[in-house]
Write an enzyme that holds these catalytic residues in place. Sequence first.
Site, PDB file in Angstrom:
ATOM      1  CB  THR A 121     -11.451   0.199 -23.135  1.00 56.39           C
ATOM      2  OG1 THR A 121     -11.695   0.991 -24.308  1.00 56.39           O
ATOM      3  CG2 THR A 121     -12.653  -0.689 -22.877  1.00 56.39           C
ATOM      4  CG  ASN A 122     -13.217   5.239 -23.504  1.00 56.20           C
ATOM      5  OD1 ASN A 122     -13.859   5.267 -24.539  1.00 56.20           O
ATOM      6  ND2 ASN A 122     -11.916   5.519 -23.471  1.00 56.20           N
ATOM      7  NE  ARG A 123     -20.728   4.298 -21.010  1.00 60.65           N
ATOM      8  CZ  ARG A 123     -21.637   5.049 -21.607  1.00 60.65           C
ATOM      9  NH1 ARG A 123     -22.316   4.583 -22.636  1.00 60.65           N
ATOM     10  NH2 ARG A 123     -21.869   6.275 -21.193  1.00 60.65           N
ATOM     11  CB  ALA A 140     -12.777   8.425 -25.449  1.00 57.04           C
TER      12      ALA A 140
END
Length: 400
Positions: free
Chosen positions: A208-210, A275
């Site tokens: 995943t991402n932030r 995102a």
Amino acid sequence: MLEGKTVILGVTGSIAAYKAVDIASQLSRAGVKVDVVMTEKATRFVSPLSFRAITGRSVTADMFDASSELNVTHIALARAADVVAIAPATANVIAKLATGIADDVLCCMVLATNAPVVIAPAMDANMYENPVTQENVSRLKKRGFVFVGPKFGKLVSGVEGLGRFANTVEIIGVISQVLGRGGSFADRHIVVTAGGTQEFIDPVRVITNRSSGKMGYALAEAARDRGAKVTLITGPTLLTRPVGVEAIDVCTAEEMLQAVRSAISGADVLVMAAAVADYRPRTKAKEKIKKEGAGLTLELERTPDILGEVKGDFIRVGFAAESENLVENATRKLRRKNLDLIVANDITAKGSGFGVDSNRVTIIGKDGKAESLPLLHKKEVADKVLDKVAKLLTERYKER
Ligand code: PMT
């Protein structure tokens, strides 16, 4: 949407009355003129002085207050209101409003106003579920009163039930939504994506991402406050779902693609602030992968490009999270993904990008014109983006 508006905040005799101080405070901070009207019983729970100090405005608790500066207080307030919000509202006040009893300044004012009325009930669950209260609530709903809550949860009596006062964010959300009705995006349907997607490695691990979802949620709320019907397709986040918005939870890029596909039919605008993971593991392990070797190699494959796959006659807005060559890279994405607008997000600037409340962006149009904005709160960024979308919508509907 809230700035410069007049909200008459009606406070009635509930134990939740103290929470109205927070509502008054947050509305005042948003630039709203908050005139508080209290029933006599509400003044037993909270002092009018608290509201006076918070709002900087006089508080009305007595219909016959000879010192009031207003000429016929309840009528002056009724006329000044952009919206009336009764929070908390007791069973007694709901019953009086449903039957037109006007024996105090609050009920007289509601009877006299043409402004929309928002009601946030707070009471014991048995009182709320009593058929008499239910009848009063549905009578008011039929007349156009907007209810927020009550919610299920622990009540003052110690039992659990339906009767808890909605929280400040929800109540202010509904007030904003009501104020936005008939706004510049009325009759428009906007689909917004938010947050990061998660791609499963095994049942417990993800790529995943932030992304926190803050930017997408701010866009959804801002569109709602302009009167739009909003569908928010959201990756997993810790944020509270905005009220007045249809929220669809997704996890993976594939799920987001399917959700966008079904939401976009007939919509006017797609704003992709999410995102989306660009790669996912080629296979998802059925069981949790054991720590066996010194390292682990994962084979990744591309996820679907949602903006690339979703076609149709709607305005297409993308975001570009860039750490270098901001405008050049974003412009390339605008062309490649056939967008009407791209919001180039400088993720290297302090206080900008993932997780934080503010953002620094450059908005680039199809004609290549770029407008660089300073570091702004994500709510302000959302408004700037929607100002551009509003122009595109106007042009589009002029052509038809
Ligand atoms: O959520 P926050 O913490 O508030 O952070 C906000 C944000 C930084 C996530 C947001 O402002 C932002 O920049 N979102 C886009 C991030 C991104 O994925 O950018 P990108 O350059 O990789 O993608 C370009 C565009 O294509 C984006 O609109 C993206 O949603 C879309 N995309 C990307 C991959 C994919 N498979 N399909 C897509 O449609």
